[in-house]
Motif scaffolding. Structure first.
Motif, PDB file in Angstrom:
ATOM      1  N   GLU A   1     -81.882 -62.218   6.515  1.00 29.29           N
ATOM      2  CA  GLU A   1     -82.969 -63.104   6.121  1.00 29.29           C
ATOM      3  C   GLU A   1     -84.261 -62.326   5.884  1.00 29.29           C
ATOM      4  OE1 GLU A   1     -83.246 -66.032   9.141  1.00 29.29           O
ATOM      5  OE2 GLU A   1     -81.388 -67.077   8.564  1.00 29.29           O
ATOM      6  N   ARG A   2     -84.543 -61.366   6.751  1.00 29.74           N
ATOM      7  CA  ARG A   2     -85.739 -60.546   6.576  1.00 29.74           C
ATOM      8  C   ARG A   2     -85.687 -59.757   5.267  1.00 29.74           C
ATOM      9  NH1 ARG A   2     -86.459 -56.500  11.042  1.00 29.74           N
ATOM     10  NH2 ARG A   2     -88.397 -56.128   9.882  1.00 29.74           N
TER      11      ARG A   2
ATOM     12  N   CYS B   1     -86.572 -52.792   5.999  1.00 32.10           N
ATOM     13  CA  CYS B   1     -87.678 -53.758   5.980  1.00 32.10           C
ATOM     14  C   CYS B   1     -88.937 -53.150   6.578  1.00 32.10           C
ATOM     15  CB  CYS B   1     -87.281 -55.018   6.750  1.00 32.10           C
ATOM     16  SG  CYS B   1     -86.212 -56.122   5.793  1.00 32.10           S
TER      17      CYS B   1
ATOM     18  N   ARG C   1     -91.496 -61.362  -6.724  1.00 30.38           N
ATOM     19  CA  ARG C   1     -92.664 -62.154  -7.090  1.00 30.38           C
ATOM     20  C   ARG C   1     -93.850 -61.253  -7.421  1.00 30.38           C
ATOM     21  NH1 ARG C   1     -90.934 -65.372  -2.734  1.00 30.38           N
ATOM     22  NH2 ARG C   1     -92.590 -64.565  -1.377  1.00 30.38           N
TER      23      ARG C   1
ATOM     24  N   ASN D   1     -83.876 -60.433   2.581  1.00 31.88           N
ATOM     25  CA  ASN D   1     -83.956 -61.347   1.431  1.00 31.88           C
ATOM     26  C   ASN D   1     -85.389 -61.797   1.177  1.00 31.88           C
ATOM     27  OD1 ASN D   1     -81.245 -61.249   0.842  1.00 31.88           O
ATOM     28  ND2 ASN D   1     -80.721 -63.049   2.077  1.00 31.88           N
ATOM     29  N   GLN D   2     -86.096 -62.104   2.263  1.00 30.29           N
ATOM     30  CA  GLN D   2     -87.481 -62.540   2.106  1.00 30.29           C
ATOM     31  C   GLN D   2     -88.346 -61.437   1.496  1.00 30.29           C
ATOM     32  OE1 GLN D   2     -88.719 -63.804   6.001  1.00 30.29           O
ATOM     33  NE2 GLN D   2     -87.475 -65.706   5.954  1.00 30.29           N
ATOM     34  N   LEU D   3     -88.145 -60.215   1.982  1.00 27.57           N
ATOM     35  CA  LEU D   3     -88.927 -59.104   1.443  1.00 27.57           C
ATOM     36  C   LEU D   3     -88.551 -58.821  -0.015  1.00 27.57           C
ATOM     37  CD1 LEU D   3     -91.079 -57.007   2.091  1.00 27.57           C
ATOM     38  CD2 LEU D   3     -89.255 -55.446   2.834  1.00 27.57           C
ATOM     39  N   TYR D   4     -87.263 -58.943  -0.337  1.00 26.02           N
ATOM     40  CA  TYR D   4     -86.816 -58.705  -1.715  1.00 26.02           C
ATOM     41  C   TYR D   4     -87.390 -59.776  -2.663  1.00 26.02           C
ATOM     42  CZ  TYR D   4     -83.628 -57.871  -5.628  1.00 26.02           C
ATOM     43  OH  TYR D   4     -83.102 -57.598  -6.858  1.00 26.02           O
ATOM     44  N   ASP D   5     -87.373 -61.027  -2.224  1.00 29.45           N
ATOM     45  CA  ASP D   5     -87.959 -62.096  -3.042  1.00 29.45           C
ATOM     46  C   ASP D   5     -89.455 -61.880  -3.231  1.00 29.45           C
ATOM     47  OD1 ASP D   5     -85.512 -63.286  -3.274  1.00 29.45           O
ATOM     48  OD2 ASP D   5     -85.833 -64.707  -1.623  1.00 29.45           O
ATOM     49  N   LEU D   6     -90.119 -61.428  -2.155  1.00 28.11           N
ATOM     50  CA  LEU D   6     -91.540 -61.134  -2.262  1.00 28.11           C
ATOM     51  C   LEU D   6     -91.780 -60.019  -3.283  1.00 28.11           C
ATOM     52  CD1 LEU D   6     -94.468 -61.487  -1.285  1.00 28.11           C
ATOM     53  CD2 LEU D   6     -93.968 -59.820   0.536  1.00 28.11           C
TER      54      LEU D   6
ATOM     55  N   ASN E   1     -91.977 -52.621   3.996  1.00 34.43           N
ATOM     56  CA  ASN E   1     -92.737 -53.878   4.062  1.00 34.43           C
ATOM     57  C   ASN E   1     -94.133 -53.741   3.448  1.00 34.43           C
ATOM     58  OD1 ASN E   1     -93.059 -56.685   5.051  1.00 34.43           O
ATOM     59  ND2 ASN E   1     -94.636 -55.720   6.334  1.00 34.43           N
TER      60      ASN E   1
ATOM     61  N   SER F   1     -95.117 -55.457  -0.110  1.00 34.89           N
ATOM     62  CA  SER F   1     -96.093 -56.542   0.000  1.00 34.89           C
ATOM     63  C   SER F   1     -97.336 -56.278  -0.844  1.00 34.89           C
ATOM     64  CB  SER F   1     -96.505 -56.739   1.463  1.00 34.89           C
ATOM     65  OG  SER F   1     -95.384 -57.081   2.246  1.00 34.89           O
TER      66      SER F   1
END
Length: 726
Positions: free
Chosen positions: A140-141, A93, A151, A143-148, A97, A101
């Motif tokens: 969770e971190r 991450c 997107r 998953n959030q970065l992967y979803d970002l 990141n 991002s």
């Protein structure tokens, strides 16, 4: 002798015995040597085995120790590798990141590699988070970065799609149609879809394909299909809307064009792809007005009768060359256009554009999506423009159905049939565009034609009602009524769409039979039979309505009623004889022509009755002469008065007849000539006899007062009948 033989046998036996003993002794020696050798070999082998066992006892421990050391080394290396990878999952991450991002930024390949690293981390933490408490927050971190990242990748996909999804302006679409028309005219087999791969940057094309393949692999294909289909479908719908607005606001008039498939679309069945092309006469996008088809069927001896004026009249369609394989050829079938059918002509142009745009996207899909997704995306992106085309179809049909006096505004109905003709001819083309889809999707476009089919059936019913309920007054002078002209012009106009008209007539007849619980008839020529049946209904109700209008003339003027019925019957018969309508009508009612001819002859007889007052006046005087025997010399006062009254009655009858027949209108030269000849045959001979017998008698001092008409004068007067008004 016997003793000698016995001795010999004994010596022979003894000899054999000695030989056997020697042989036995040799065998014993050989056995002894073999036993000695065997014993020596066994001793040697036993000694070798003892040495091998001793060597094994020395080597085995060393080998086992070596294997244990090697296994320990491998485990250490694996442990170190796992530790490194686990530590990497916890550090991924922080490492990715900023890259994730910020989005792909045009470097799709590297960005996808970074996402794959994140995907591995997501899988790892999914496995271990249940056993390791500290892994939950890290999961969770990740998953959030992967979803970002996904997107951002979707945003990049959206940018790439939108970069080439701007709606086409109306003139661009028209230019595509012009290019397509030129390609069809030149029988070109080049890519004619209007989608130029060179206009799309190769890098963008490859990037889009790479992203789509990656999403398909990770199982996000439905979302991607929806995104792409929505964007492209919206673009297509908006392009059609802009074209529709442009066509409504300008006076551009053109027929639909010939549409050719791109070679990228694979054909499963080429049978029946070649169609005859019908095209109206045009210069650029503006039409040359052509004479109404009704005039083309009128005989040359109709110089007076004019069909009620309409803004424009249709021309007969012209046949052109046969198209090549995968050609869809469409036209309006009626060359001249009017304001009444402008909407339907524009709709056909939009249908052509719809096909062009579909073909463009079909080509593009071949380069962007994997083969297994092509059909799914294509049918989905076609939904939005298809809904718009349905809305436009319903709007046009509602407008046409609300039109009053459809017989007079028949070109809007003809426009409906021309659209239906487009659909019937293009059905196979749409099926090929949807060739890899299921049957339900392949039949999607038929929902468009169904709207026009039901509306056309409704129009046929309304037109029949218009004839039944027509309340217009009878024609002045007994001329052909406009309703007769409108009905025949409508029937002849439908023949320009005969194949389509037979289908709609069958739908109409089937609906009528179901509503009346009448069994539906079926035969090999059902379409022609049903069209003939509908035409016969039109003719029958036209006859009923015209007969009712004839009753509206003055009740004591039976002659004008006969003239009115004669004009209409003669007009109808001649128009039928000069067109192909009669053969269609006779499929349902073979005796239709003979019935009208019988009515025609009956009305000629009714017309001839207008000579009855003159005939009666002549006959009365002849009967008086037969009874009184008038001399050629001096007459009695009574006889002179009788002759004066007779000539007054004759003159009055001729004056009345002349006044009447000069007010009547006979448009057809042949009918006019026939009525004159029949009138002469009816009256001239008896009048000549009357004139020759009584004109020379001295019954008055003022002959000019009573001898106003001679046979020659009467003949000339009859020749002038129907000439005063036209």
């Amino acid at each position: 002798m016997t003793v000698f033989m016995s001795d010999n046998a004994s010596r022979s036996s003894e000899s054999k015995l000695q030989e056997e003993k020697k042989r036995l002794s040799m065998l014993k020696d050989a056995l002894q040597r073999s036993n000695n050798l065997t014993h020596g070999m066994i001793s040697t082998l036993d000694n070798f085995e003892r040495k091998l066992n001793s060597l094994d006892d020395i080597i085995t421990p060393v080998y086992d120790s070596t294997n244990e050391l090697r296994l320990l080394l491998t485990n250490v290396e694996k442990t170190l590798s796992v530790c490194d990878s686990v530590l990497h999952y916890y550090d991924v991450c922080s490492e990715l990141n900023s890259t994730i991002s910020s989005g792909p930024g045009g470097n799709i390949i590297d960005y996808l590699k970074e996402l794959e690293k994140l995907e591995d981390a997501v899988k790892y933490f999914k496995r271990v988070s249940a056993q390791q408490q500290g892994a939950v927050s890290e999961r969770e971190r990740v998953n959030q970065l992967y979803d970002l990242g996904r997107r951002r990748l979707l945003d990049e996909t959206d940018k790439l799609i939108m970069r080439y999804s701007n709606p086409l302006q109306a003139k661009e679409v028209l230019d595509l149609l012009d290019q397509q028309e030129q390609l069809s005219a030149n029988n070109s087999s080049s890519n004619s879809s209007g989608f130029d791969l060179q206009s799309m940057q190769e890098a963008d094309l490859q990037a889009l394909r790479t992203i789509i393949e990656w999403f398909s692999k990770i199982g996000f294909r439905q979302g991607l299909v929806d995104l792409y289909a929505n964007r492209r479908g919206t673009m297509m719908r908006r392009s059609l809307q802009l074209l529709s607005e442009y066509l409504r606001s300008t006076s551009v008039r053109r027929l639909s064009t010939s549409l050719t498939y791109s070679p990228n679309i694979r054909a499963r069945d080429d049978k029946g792809d070649t169609m005859n092309r019908r095209a109206g006469r045009k210069i650029g996008r503006k039409f040359i007005r052509s004479p109404a088809p009704s005039k083309a069927h009128l005989p040359s001896n109709y110089p007076i009768m004019e069909e009620p004026q309409t803004p424009n009249s249709p021309s007969s369609s012209q046949q052109t060359s046969v198209g090549q394989s995968f050609n869809l050829t469409v036209s309006g079938a009626v060359g001249g256009q009017s304001d009444d059918d402008r909407e339907t002509n524009n709709y056909k142009l939009m249908l052509d554009s719809f096909l062009i745009l579909l073909n463009r996207d079909r080509d593009m899909l071949q380069y962007v999506f994997p083969q297994e997704l092509t059909s799914l995306v294509f049918t989905k992106l076609a939904e939005l423009p298809l809904v718009y085309m349905k809305e436009e179809a319903q709007r046009i049909c509602d407008t046409i159905e609300r039109t009053h006096n459809k017989l007079e505004s028949k070109f809007c109905v003809f426009g409906q049939f021309s659209v239906l003709q487009w659909f019937f001819k293009s059905r196979q083309t749409f099926s090929k565009l949807y060739q890899e889809s299921d049957a339900a999707r392949r039949q999607q476009f038929t929902t468009l034609s169904a709207t026009f089919e039901q509306s056309a059936v409704s129009c046929l019913r309304h037109i029949l009602d218009e004839i039944k309920l027509d309340s217009s007054p009878p024609s002045v002078g007994g001329n052909v009524h406009p309703l007769t002209s409108h009905v025949l012009a409508f029937m002849e106009g439908l023949l320009n769409f005969e194949e389509t008209a037979t289908i709609i007539a069958s739908l109409y007849v089937d609906q009528e039979q179901k509503s009346s619980n009448t069994p539906v008839e079926t035969n090999e020529q059902k379409g022609q039979y049903d069209l003939g049946k509908y035409f016969c209904q039109l003719i029958r109700w036209l006859h009923v309505t015209i007969s009712k209008k004839a009753d509206l003339y003055q009740r004591n003027d039976t002659t004008i009623r006969a003239i009115f019925l004669l004009n209409n019957a003669n007009y109808l018969l001649k128009r039928l004889e000069n067109s192909s309508l009669l053969s269609i009508l006779q499929k349902y009612q073979p005796d239709l022509k003979s019935k009208y001819e019988a009515d025609f002859h009956t009305n000629i007889g009714n017309y001839i009755k207008c000579y009855s007052p003159l005939i009666i006046a002549i006959q009365q005087m002849l009967e008086y002469d037969n009874s009184q025997r008038l001399p050629d010399t001096k007459l009695r006062e009574k006889d002179r008065e009788q002759l004066k009254d007779s000539f007054n009655h004759v003159n009055s009858a001729i004056d009345s007849l002349r006044s009447q027949c000069q007010e009547y209108i006979i448009s057809d030269i042949d009918l006019r000539h026939r009525l004159r000849q029949d009138g002469k045959a009816e009256i001239l001979e008896s009048f000549r006899k009357y004139y020759q017998k009584f004109a020379h008698k001295e019954f008055t001092k003022n002959p000019n007062k009573y001898l106003r008409y001679s046979p020659e004068t009467l003949e000339r007067i009859i020749d002038e009948f129907f000439e005063m008004k036209k």
